[in-house]
Design a protein around this motif. Structure first.
Motif, PDB file in Angstrom:
ATOM      1  N   ARG A   5       0.859  -1.184   0.000  1.00  0.00           N
ATOM      2  CA  ARG A   5       0.000   0.000   0.000  1.00  0.00           C
ATOM      3  C   ARG A   5       0.888   1.224   0.000  1.00  0.00           C
ATOM      4  NH1 ARG A   5      -4.433  -0.617   4.668  1.00  0.00           N
ATOM      5  NH2 ARG A   5      -5.070   1.419   3.864  1.00  0.00           N
ATOM      6  N   ALA A   6       0.573   2.141  -0.883  1.00  0.00           N
ATOM      7  CA  ALA A   6       1.378   3.357  -1.011  1.00  0.00           C
ATOM      8  C   ALA A   6       0.746   4.488  -0.218  1.00  0.00           C
ATOM      9  CB  ALA A   6       1.506   3.752  -2.478  1.00  0.00           C
ATOM     10  N   SER A   7       1.588   5.202   0.509  1.00  0.00           N
ATOM     11  CA  SER A   7       1.164   6.372   1.266  1.00  0.00           C
ATOM     12  C   SER A   7       1.937   7.583   0.749  1.00  0.00           C
ATOM     13  CB  SER A   7       1.444   6.166   2.758  1.00  0.00           C
ATOM     14  OG  SER A   7       1.366   7.381   3.474  1.00  0.00           O
ATOM     15  N   LYS A   8       1.212   8.657   0.454  1.00  0.00           N
ATOM     16  CA  LYS A   8       1.871   9.861  -0.080  1.00  0.00           C
ATOM     17  C   LYS A   8       2.344  10.760   1.055  1.00  0.00           C
ATOM     18  CE  LYS A   8      -0.354  13.371  -2.126  1.00  0.00           C
ATOM     19  NZ  LYS A   8      -0.946  14.281  -3.142  1.00  0.00           N
ATOM     20  N   GLY A   9       3.609  11.142   0.980  1.00  0.00           N
ATOM     21  CA  GLY A   9       4.174  12.095   1.928  1.00  0.00           C
ATOM     22  C   GLY A   9       4.609  13.347   1.203  1.00  0.00           C
ATOM     23  N   VAL A  10       4.136  14.493   1.643  1.00  0.00           N
ATOM     24  CA  VAL A  10       4.432  15.778   1.003  1.00  0.00           C
ATOM     25  C   VAL A  10       5.216  16.657   1.973  1.00  0.00           C
ATOM     26  CG1 VAL A  10       3.415  17.878  -0.004  1.00  0.00           C
ATOM     27  CG2 VAL A  10       2.366  15.639  -0.437  1.00  0.00           C
ATOM     28  N   HIS A  11       6.180  17.402   1.432  1.00  0.00           N
ATOM     29  CA  HIS A  11       6.970  18.349   2.221  1.00  0.00           C
ATOM     30  C   HIS A  11       7.035  19.689   1.498  1.00  0.00           C
ATOM     31  CE1 HIS A  11       8.399  14.460   3.752  1.00  0.00           C
ATOM     32  NE2 HIS A  11       8.790  15.096   4.844  1.00  0.00           N
ATOM     33  N   LEU A  12       7.021  20.754   2.270  1.00  0.00           N
ATOM     34  CA  LEU A  12       7.240  22.103   1.756  1.00  0.00           C
ATOM     35  C   LEU A  12       8.675  22.521   2.080  1.00  0.00           C
ATOM     36  CD1 LEU A  12       4.002  23.853   3.125  1.00  0.00           C
ATOM     37  CD2 LEU A  12       4.242  22.382   1.114  1.00  0.00           C
ATOM     38  N   VAL A  13       9.215  23.397   1.251  1.00  0.00           N
ATOM     39  CA  VAL A  13      10.551  23.938   1.468  1.00  0.00           C
ATOM     40  C   VAL A  13      10.425  25.452   1.635  1.00  0.00           C
ATOM     41  CG1 VAL A  13      12.893  24.134   0.571  1.00  0.00           C
ATOM     42  CG2 VAL A  13      11.516  22.110   0.031  1.00  0.00           C
ATOM     43  N   VAL A  14      10.905  25.966   2.768  1.00  0.00           N
ATOM     44  CA  VAL A  14      10.802  27.384   3.115  1.00  0.00           C
ATOM     45  C   VAL A  14      12.201  27.910   3.405  1.00  0.00           C
ATOM     46  CG1 VAL A  14       9.825  29.059   4.750  1.00  0.00           C
ATOM     47  CG2 VAL A  14       8.491  27.043   4.065  1.00  0.00           C
ATOM     48  N   SER A  15      12.483  29.124   2.983  1.00  0.00           N
ATOM     49  CA  SER A  15      13.790  29.722   3.241  1.00  0.00           C
ATOM     50  C   SER A  15      14.034  29.835   4.743  1.00  0.00           C
ATOM     51  CB  SER A  15      13.865  31.109   2.600  1.00  0.00           C
ATOM     52  OG  SER A  15      15.007  31.807   3.055  1.00  0.00           O
ATOM     53  N   ARG A  16      15.264  29.580   5.143  1.00  0.00           N
ATOM     54  CA  ARG A  16      15.610  29.704   6.561  1.00  0.00           C
ATOM     55  C   ARG A  16      15.653  31.167   6.999  1.00  0.00           C
ATOM     56  NH1 ARG A  16      20.123  25.698   9.120  1.00  0.00           N
ATOM     57  NH2 ARG A  16      19.722  26.086  11.338  1.00  0.00           N
ATOM     58  N   GLU A  17      15.798  32.068   6.031  1.00  0.00           N
ATOM     59  CA  GLU A  17      15.701  33.489   6.374  1.00  0.00           C
ATOM     60  C   GLU A  17      14.277  33.846   6.774  1.00  0.00           C
ATOM     61  OE1 GLU A  17      17.165  35.923   3.259  1.00  0.00           O
ATOM     62  OE2 GLU A  17      19.254  35.290   3.504  1.00  0.00           O
ATOM     63  N   ARG A  18      13.318  33.167   6.177  1.00  0.00           N
ATOM     64  CA  ARG A  18      11.912  33.415   6.510  1.00  0.00           C
ATOM     65  C   ARG A  18      11.521  32.719   7.809  1.00  0.00           C
ATOM     66  NH1 ARG A  18       7.843  33.915   8.375  1.00  0.00           N
ATOM     67  NH2 ARG A  18       5.743  34.207   7.492  1.00  0.00           N
ATOM     68  N   LEU A  19      12.059  31.547   8.052  1.00  0.00           N
ATOM     69  CA  LEU A  19      11.726  30.774   9.252  1.00  0.00           C
ATOM     70  C   LEU A  19      13.027  30.361   9.925  1.00  0.00           C
ATOM     71  CD1 LEU A  19       9.563  29.470  11.001  1.00  0.00           C
ATOM     72  CD2 LEU A  19       9.528  27.527   9.430  1.00  0.00           C
ATOM     73  N   ARG A  20      13.487  31.208  10.833  1.00  0.00           N
ATOM     74  CA  ARG A  20      14.794  31.004  11.453  1.00  0.00           C
ATOM     75  C   ARG A  20      14.679  29.996  12.601  1.00  0.00           C
ATOM     76  NH1 ARG A  20      18.628  34.522   9.766  1.00  0.00           N
ATOM     77  NH2 ARG A  20      17.938  36.361   8.598  1.00  0.00           N
ATOM     78  N   LEU A  21      15.064  28.771  12.312  1.00  0.00           N
ATOM     79  CA  LEU A  21      15.047  27.714  13.312  1.00  0.00           C
ATOM     80  C   LEU A  21      16.423  27.070  13.387  1.00  0.00           C
ATOM     81  CD1 LEU A  21      11.703  25.786  12.636  1.00  0.00           C
ATOM     82  CD2 LEU A  21      12.215  27.235  14.599  1.00  0.00           C
ATOM     83  N   ASP A  22      16.913  26.860  14.592  1.00  0.00           N
ATOM     84  CA  ASP A  22      18.153  26.117  14.794  1.00  0.00           C
ATOM     85  C   ASP A  22      17.879  24.698  15.261  1.00  0.00           C
ATOM     86  OD1 ASP A  22      19.846  28.258  14.087  1.00  0.00           O
ATOM     87  OD2 ASP A  22      19.584  29.143  16.080  1.00  0.00           O
ATOM     88  N   SER A  23      16.729  24.501  15.889  1.00  0.00           N
ATOM     89  CA  SER A  23      16.294  23.168  16.301  1.00  0.00           C
ATOM     90  C   SER A  23      15.079  22.776  15.480  1.00  0.00           C
ATOM     91  CB  SER A  23      15.925  23.148  17.793  1.00  0.00           C
ATOM     92  OG  SER A  23      17.054  23.395  18.598  1.00  0.00           O
ATOM     93  N   ALA A  24      14.930  21.464  15.249  1.00  0.00           N
ATOM     94  CA  ALA A  24      13.739  20.971  14.571  1.00  0.00           C
ATOM     95  C   ALA A  24      12.582  20.923  15.562  1.00  0.00           C
ATOM     96  CB  ALA A  24      14.005  19.587  14.000  1.00  0.00           C
ATOM     97  N   LEU A  25      11.378  20.904  15.012  1.00  0.00           N
ATOM     98  CA  LEU A  25      10.182  20.804  15.839  1.00  0.00           C
ATOM     99  C   LEU A  25       9.355  19.616  15.376  1.00  0.00           C
ATOM    100  CD1 LEU A  25       7.944  23.497  17.284  1.00  0.00           C
ATOM    101  CD2 LEU A  25       6.835  21.849  15.764  1.00  0.00           C
TER     102      LEU A  25
END
Length: 583
Positions: free
Chosen positions: A269-289
């Motif tokens: 069974r196939a499951s679709k996984g989608v990801h968005l890519v956002v500039s780190r200048e727009r979303l400044r994170l040093d740790s993952a959430l």
């Protein structure tokens, strides 16, 4: 019109042919001829993480081995993941303790085998309830630490408790009222596509023949071997390969490859996984959430100059092949992320979107793909032929080992797997090469950050790219349209990493096609001309390549105007009909 000698010169002058770990296109004809002339011990079908891992496992046991992939290395599931090496905290709730322990062991092991590709990453798990949730999640992470054996030499730290104030210091982009505190823990990060390319090169170093753009059209089981009818997609030539044993590591295509032998014994069974890519200048994170969502898990993962926002986990009913995100997927992910962010993201903030299929072992009693176990299955589906399906990126090595162990039963004098101790290409001497990055940057005239990026991508081999710039400094300049990709990397990918198309370069050997606002379209003509010079192609071929890439980017953009997977069918047919090959 041919590409000029001047355009060829930087490539021809820079890199030697014939290195044992090189996936060199000029060796391709010889490899094809050798394949048709003998009887292999092991044929691996599928060039994702598991297939490349299986080819490495078999070849390093001294078995004559070939890997055949109909597209590019990692062109399916293995280039479209969350790029994590993790045990799977959420699987503890499903009582999958063995799976979690196995994955955590592999996470630490891969940091030894490929230290240039694996980085430790801190994760924040925000809490929305003051007492019971902290105790509940904390107990789970205590078990997670125990299963991992935290405190060992791999550097993954034990989980930590954070107050509300400490959480906002760690991640000031979060809404002040979104959480009452958090727990922090460590997991691993890896570029999935580069891991697969590195595995394939390591398999070649160990003696395996690795060929892409070769499709297996039929399989026929004989008394003592299997015959694979194959097609070279670059020339249209058909040929046969004979092998004593066959491993089918074809992910979402596992059902189709099993049907070549008459029956599908392991349901997928196939499951679709989608990801968005956002500039780190727009979303400044040093740790993952990481946080719960109604249907999956939300990840915000900083990597390089961008942040990945994922993921979905929805059934994919269209079948194996190209997969696209919908506008509904994007809206869902933005909505889930914005529940936590003080400055909400909009669609205009999204640089790129990618989608992939998880090949899950079908469990008829599980209605939701999120409830299906991530355990893998290895099963003999015909005499001397096994299929391996399920699992996750983190456990690719175990899946490969189990598949080879199963398929070689009955062969005389087969040695046990040694991949637990086998460093991947780029790992040998990496610590020393990393320590020399400052002086290497000065000598090459590059910023230290640029050399560090090369080192994390190529390991101890990164000086080979810098050497190209000694004769032609222009090769150490970014390709126009993408600041994160040097011209030398395009040439290196063509000579050493089996890259044959613009898509190979911009979507897998690098991630420039996902990390620029135009999807890499403005870089495509420049990449195409570099590739043409490297591969001996014409200017018209380069123009066709750039056009194919641009068209695929336009189709992907059009998909974002849809609201359901069913609306994607004509777009998927367009992509499938305009395969961006190297012919």
């Amino acid at each position: 019109m041919m590409i000029s000698e001047r355009e060829r010169e930087p490539f021809a002058a820079g890199l030697p042919f014939g290195a044992g770990d090189s996936l060199d296109p000029l060796r391709r004809d010889c490899d094809l001829t050798e394949l048709t002339g003998g009887l292999l011990d092991v044929l691996v079908v599928g060039g994702g993480a598991t297939g490349a891992g299986a080819a490495l496992d078999a070849a390093s046991r001294g078995l004559t081995t070939a890997l055949l992939e109909g597209g590019d290395l990692a062109s399916g599931t293995s280039s479209n993941s969350s790029r994590l090496l993790h045990g799977g905290v959420r699987y503890l709730e499903q009582m999958e303790f063995g799976l979690v322990r196995e994955a955590l062991h592999e996470r630490g092991l891969l940091q030894d085998l490929a230290p240039h590709l694996v980085q430790r990453m801190s994760f924040l798990y925000p809490l929305t309830h003051r007492v019971w949730e902290r105790g509940y999640v904390g107990a789970g992470l205590t078990l997670y630490d125990a299963l991992a054996g935290i405190g060992d030499r791999h550097g993954f730290r034990r989980h930590r408790h954070l107050t509300h104030r400490a959480l906002l210091r760690e991640a000031p982009q979060l809404r002040r009222d979104a959480a009452v505190g958090a727990l922090a823990y460590d997991d691993g990060h890896v570029d999935d596509a580069r891991l697969v390319v590195t595995l394939a090169r390591t398999a070649a170093r160990e003696g395996a023949t690795v060929l892409t753009r070769v499709r297996v059209n039929a399989l026929a089981s004989r008394s003592d071997h299997t015959v694979a009818t194959c097609e070279d997609l670059l020339t249209g030539t058909e040929f046969t390969v004979r092998a004593r044993r066959v491993v089918l590591a074809t992910g979402p295509w596992s059902g189709l490859t099993q049907q070549m032998l008459g029956d599908q014994q392991v349901g997928v069974r196939a499951s679709k996984g989608v990801h968005l890519v956002v500039s780190r200048e727009r979303l400044r994170l040093d740790s993952a959430l990481i946080a719960r969502t109604p249907h999956s898990v939300l990840f915000l993962i900083p990597t390089g100059d961008v942040v990945l926002v994922g993921t979905t986990d929805t059934p994919w009913e269209i079948g194996p092949g190209p997969v696209l995100p919908t506008g509904a997927d994007v809206r869902y992910l933005l909505d889930q992320a914005n529940q936590w962010l003080s400055d909400p993201l909009t669609r205009d903030d999204v640089l790129g979107v990618y989608a992939g299929l998880r090949p899950l072992v079908d469990q008829p009693d599980r209605n939701s793909t999120t409830a299906i176990s991530r355990e893998h299955v290895v099963k003999e589906v015909a005499p001397g032929v096994v299929v391996v399906v399920g699992g996750k990126l983190t456990t690719y090595r175990i899946m490969a080992k189990d598949a080879v162990d199963a398929v070689v039963r009955g062969l005389p004098k087969v040695r046990p797997s040694v991949t637990e101790h086998l460093g991947l290409v780029g790992s040998n001497g990496y610590a020393q090469a990393w320590n020399r990055r400052d002086s290497a940057a000065v000598a090459a005239g590059l910023p230290v950050a640029a050399v560090e990026r090369l080192a994390r991508r190529y390991g101890a081999d990164y000086p080979a790219l810098l050497t190209l710039g000694r004769r032609n400094p222009e090769l150490l300049e970014p390709v126009p349209g993408t600041p994160s990709l040097l011209a030398a990397e395009v040439l290196y990918a063509a000579r050493h990493e089996a890259a044959m198309t613009v898509d190979d370069i911009l979507r897998r050997r690098s991630r420039a096609g996902l990390e620029t606002a135009d999807g890499g379209v403005s870089a495509a003509p420049h990449v195409a001309r570099l590739l043409a010079g490297a591969l001996g192609r014409t200017a018209s071929w380069a123009a066709e390549q750039a056009g194919s890439y641009t068209h695929a980017a336009e189709v992907t953009h059009s998909a974002l105007d849809t609201s359901a997977d069913a609306e994607l069918v004509p777009l998927l047919a367009d992509l499938a009909g305009r395969w961006s090959g190297a012919a």
